[in-house]
Design an enzyme around this catalytic site. Sequence first.
Site, PDB file in Angstrom:
ATOM      1  CG  HIS A  36     157.141  70.005 107.705  1.00 21.19           C
ATOM      2  ND1 HIS A  36     158.009  70.778 108.376  1.00 21.19           N
ATOM      3  CD2 HIS A  36     157.013  69.841 106.241  1.00 21.19           C
ATOM      4  CE1 HIS A  36     158.844  70.702 106.947  1.00 21.19           C
ATOM      5  NE2 HIS A  36     157.943  69.995 106.217  1.00 21.19           N
TER       6      HIS A  36
ATOM      7  CG  ASP B  59     157.229  71.425 111.853  1.00 17.92           C
ATOM      8  OD1 ASP B  59     157.512  70.339 111.360  1.00 17.92           O
ATOM      9  OD2 ASP B  59     157.874  72.007 110.447  1.00 17.92           O
TER      10      ASP B  59
ATOM     11  CB  SER C 111     160.270  71.480 104.261  1.00 20.70           C
ATOM     12  OG  SER C 111     160.377  69.656 104.321  1.00 20.70           O
TER      13      SER C 111
END
Length: 648
Positions: free
Chosen positions: A610, A578, A495
Amino acid sequence: MSSALLALSVTAAYAAEPIALEGLARHDAVGEVKISPDGRTIALAAKVKGKRVLSLVEVDTQKGVNLRPLEKDELGEFWWVGNRVVYNLRQPLSNRMNVPVYTGELFAVNADGSGKQTLVDRRGTGNTEVVEVIAAIPGDTEHLLVSSTNYFQNAERVVPTAQLMAVDGGRRKTIATAPLAQARFVADNAGNARFAYAEDTQMGLKVYYREAAEGSEWRVIVEEKAEGRSLIPLGFAADNETAYFRCSLAGEPHALCTWSAKAPDFGPVWRGESDVEALAPRFDGRGSFGVLSMPGRRAISLLDKNATEAKLLARTMQRFPGESVSFTSASSDGRRVIVEVSSDINPGTFYLLDTKADTVTFLLSRRPWINADQLAPTEPIQFAARDGVSVSGYLTRPLQSPDGKYLPLVVLVHGGPYGVRDRWEFTPDVQALATRGYAVLQVNYRGSGGYGAKFERSGWGEWGRAMQNDLTDATRWAVKEGIADRNRLCIMGGSYGGYAALMGVSVEPDLYQCAIGYVGVYDLRLMKKRGDIPQSSYGKNYLQRVLGTDEDELARRSPVEYADAITAKVFLVAAENDSRVPPLHSERMRDALKRAGKAPEYLLGRGEGHGFYDPKNVEAFYERSLKFLDSAIGEKAGAGRSVSAPAP
């Protein structure tokens, strides 16, 4: 006792086997473990044939039962209320999504597995209501407090209600309606919703208070701007009038403050080097006896040194030196207590403490197939960044070289980035690297949580700048200290951590030999347009505050614009579904590197959101990452090089 519980939760223990990536990728065999108020039954979340189920075991007879949900369901959370267990379920959103989400329903069952009821039903009813548990009510064996939210309307305007729910039949009575959208309630020891709080669309916090009497009106007691103090209600003391608040006065690490309607000033009763993580509750549920924090390793500070719970915890900690010890639940009379012991090399072990007999009996482990002797210890570290700011983190030396020098190093960057931090705990990602020969450096760069509002907000607007400098300075610190080989450095993260990894090899092309970006952000302009964050007013304002508005500046801080400058090897990992960081980020980064003649390695996680959830996909990610690292900074990659001493 232990054999019965283990039979319910796992098929076998593999402590004798060498550590395997499969074992690190696998989900815990055991989740929460809680004892009933009468001390007769233990409830636990256990993996049985690959599914998380509710297991109920009688303490004295060792007899038990597993409650298996429907095919796609698995157990979420659970709460004891008298002799009944209330629980919720979770399931994948679709056949294309691996990670399960909560369904918003509630169910209840007796301690012996009988009397199962659906308290809140949504399936096939068209019901758009989501019900969540606020808290069990100390001494109440028939009710608990829940929050009801109806998402039929605009989600940004949803106002929840606090309701008293009967755990037999599910009948509910509304006792309060929140004074603002998306609010969270905090209850007192009698089950009254006394606080409601939420951030507005401008990231400013509002906290409302009401008296316990039915029909009392809400009034604002905290209305802060985003740059102000951070004041979050946590719960009530035993007197049911004094409330505990997490407070970051003058932006310093969060203290514990008290507040009451009669004494409305926020007076600190505890200060530490790091934030308040939680309060340690008394066995009867009324008030707290300690403050939990993590300045380096986990710490507990006592609010009442004379409390029975405090004395008992001190004695219990002596049995487990060097580990974190906590009470997860206790019988109402305090006779039987569930103790969890954990550390950097212990995923979690549960014991039954009999306070009358003064005995501690092993129950079960979260991951019984893992042997602590085969894991690499983690140590807290601290260094000064280039501008003098103190930055903390953790160093895990490879198991093969626990005291080694000039090691191949992976800088593992946590995501978030704001309010999230690395912790001293068992971390599978760290162990996957450290048990395969790599030192791992984790950095709580500015913007991270745990060190006060000032430190967290110092990262706003600093993507690719001060936040990145902290990671660079940490890497150079490890080289200067002789920990890392300056010719074998890699940066890796998910991320925001993926962003930092690619930005690291973009702006410091001579520092790192490789980068692994996992579900990462690589185009800041795209981040403001795609994904679930910019779909709400709050999300748009959040991105504007933490990223800025200058499009040219966003481009200058986007890794996708630096493909020509990157000389390090790159491995990109994306997730098919995602919604937070769409795979388009990874595709654009991959294509830019291809155009520059530097095609990266690439992996797409099918059915993943995610972050990977399916253990098979996690294991495949570990295997590909290690193979990539071996080729870039491993022993074979370093053949013919001289070991690098620190720079003069």
